[in-house]
Design a protein around this motif. Structure first.
Motif, PDB file in Angstrom:
ATOM      1  N   ILE A  21       2.630   1.896  -1.514  1.00 60.78           N
ATOM      2  CA  ILE A  21       3.349   1.314  -0.379  1.00 60.78           C
ATOM      3  C   ILE A  21       4.782   1.824  -0.306  1.00 60.78           C
ATOM      4  O   ILE A  21       5.313   2.091   0.783  1.00 60.78           O
ATOM      5  CB  ILE A  21       3.318  -0.225  -0.481  1.00 60.78           C
ATOM      6  N   VAL A  64       4.473  -0.495   7.379  1.00 60.96           N
ATOM      7  CA  VAL A  64       3.290  -0.483   6.513  1.00 60.96           C
ATOM      8  C   VAL A  64       2.402  -1.681   6.817  1.00 60.96           C
ATOM      9  O   VAL A  64       1.169  -1.559   6.905  1.00 60.96           O
ATOM     10  CB  VAL A  64       3.716  -0.481   5.030  1.00 60.96           C
ATOM     11  N   ASP A 109      -0.297   7.561   6.781  1.00 62.47           N
ATOM     12  CA  ASP A 109      -0.646   7.330   5.379  1.00 62.47           C
ATOM     13  C   ASP A 109      -1.692   8.312   4.872  1.00 62.47           C
ATOM     14  O   ASP A 109      -2.336   8.068   3.846  1.00 62.47           O
ATOM     15  CB  ASP A 109      -1.143   5.896   5.172  1.00 62.47           C
ATOM     16  N   TYR A 169      -2.784   2.458   3.555  1.00 65.34           N
ATOM     17  CA  TYR A 169      -1.911   1.294   3.479  1.00 65.34           C
ATOM     18  C   TYR A 169      -2.704  -0.008   3.578  1.00 65.34           C
ATOM     19  O   TYR A 169      -2.318  -1.022   2.983  1.00 65.34           O
ATOM     20  CB  TYR A 169      -0.860   1.355   4.585  1.00 65.34           C
TER      21      TYR A 169
END
Length: 389
Positions: free
Chosen positions: A178, A348, A361, A368
């Motif tokens: 993350i 995110v 991502d 994510y």
């Protein structure tokens, strides 16, 4: 883009072998030989040494015998990362303290200490090793001749403890996924320890040695301390070899004392600190000694006025007050880091919940959505485990 050819079968197998060696080696050295553990630090020495043997000898030999056998830089990186992560388990801490924690209660219990009344009834049976079949006694005193190892007694506590460790590591992995983009791309933080294996792998075309190791100055600086360390290893096992001190002045140099009640300031020359200082930024070096002196003044002032909040923790600071201040500073840095990443974390979360394209991502090890879900479920499991324990 990541190289799909970096994770090869031989890289994974060699990484698994390195992971085993970096845990068995220090454990054998510490418990059996009684020598150095070599697995302390954020970049354990055992990992670095074995990786240097792999890159500086084994891989060079493979290039000479048959070039296609040689490992490519991405493969070497996979091997190093696997060994690095495995070495962070540390044989002394996880293999030593953990086994002591789960085996000690039922071994040291006695009518005199009344652990059965005051302690054991508060500990779940699945959390510690039972003494069924003398398992705890045999663990400390040795297995009697002809007796099999009571594996089944160990299964339950090890399963539940390893489930806790495994989920904890997975949650940390999800948090790293993350926050990676925020740290690497937005804040552009440096990771100096990760640069070391990259330096070992960086070499010019046709060269067997890394680029930084192709100068005479490097080899002089390399062999001089290595020769002293090897000599001192011999002196450890054979007192006829005189020791060459790498830390000069710990017991001979004068210790500076500002006044009565103030901690001593050790004046010594540490050969292990010199290369660290050489590779460290000047502002960081200034902060190290400045805040150390500030801590000495603070502790001395507290001592003179008779103020104390308890004994010091030897693993954090020489005084409880500065230890708690360090912990408070750590919390501030964590909160400040999340505050700096607030926009990134918002993106995110939106990506995980709605699949928005505001943030990409595809370069992450997990999506994510999986990382956020893994963090939430993992934290719930950790709290449940701690509550039940």
């Amino acid at each position: 883009m990541s190289n799909p050819n970096s994770v090869t079968v031989r890289a994974v197998l060699l990484g698994m072998l390195l992971a085993v060696l970096v845990n068995l080696g220090p454990t054998y050295s510490g418990y059996i030989v009684g020598s150095s553990w070599s697995d302390f630090g954020h970049l354990p020495l055992v990992t670095l040494l074995l990786f240097m043997v792999l890159t500086g000898f084994c891989n060079v030999l493979a290039k000479v015998i048959r070039p296609e056998w040689a490992l490519k830089p991405p493969e070497l990186l996979v091997i190093f990362v696997m060994g690095w992560i495995a070495a962070l388990m540390q044989g002394e801490w996880l293999g030593g303290y953990f086994l002591g924690v789960i085996s000690a209660p039922n071994y040291f219990v006695s009518p005199e200490n009344q652990w059965t009344r005051h302690i054991l009834h508060n500990i779940p049976d699945w959390l510690i090793l039972s003494d069924k079949g003398h398992a705890a006694q045999w663990f400390y005193e040795g297995l009697p001749p002809g007796q099999p190892i009571p594996w089944m007694v160990w299964v339950v506590p090890i399963f539940w403890w390893f489930s806790f460790f495994g989920v904890l590591i997975f949650v940390c992995f999800c948090l790293a996924v993350i926050l990676r983009k925020q740290w690497v791309e937005n804040e552009k933080l440096r990771f100096p320890l990760a640069e070391i294996p990259l330096m070992l792998m960086k070499r010019s075309k046709g060269s067997f040695l890394p680029d930084f190791a192709r100068t005479r100055v490097f080899w002089i600086g390399f062999f001089l301390p290595i020769a002293i360390i090897c000599w001192n290893i011999s002196s450890w096992f054979n007192p006829l070899f005189p020791n060459i001190p790498l830390i000069v002045g710990y017991n001979t140099f004068p210790r500076i004392v500002i006044a009565t009640g103030y901690p001593e300031i050790f004046a010594k020359i540490d050969a292990y600190v010199i290369p660290f200082a050489f590779l460290t930024r000047m502002d960081v070096l200034f902060s190290v000694w400045f805040f150390y002196l500030l801590a000495v003044l603070q502790v001395g002032l507290f001592s003179r006025v008779g103020y104390s909040i308890g004994t010091a923790d030897p693993w954090s600071s020489f005084d409880a007050a500065t230890g708690w201040q360090s912990f408070g500073g750590f919390l501030v840095l964590v909160v400040w880091g999340f505050w700096m990443a607030r926009r990134h974390l918002k993106n995110v979360l939106r990506k995980a919940l709605s699949g928005t394209t505001d943030i990409d991502d595809t370069e992450e090890l997990l999506s994510y959505r999986v990382a956020v879900l893994g963090t939430v479920l993992g934290v719930f499991y950790l709290f449940w485990w701690l509550h039940r324990a």
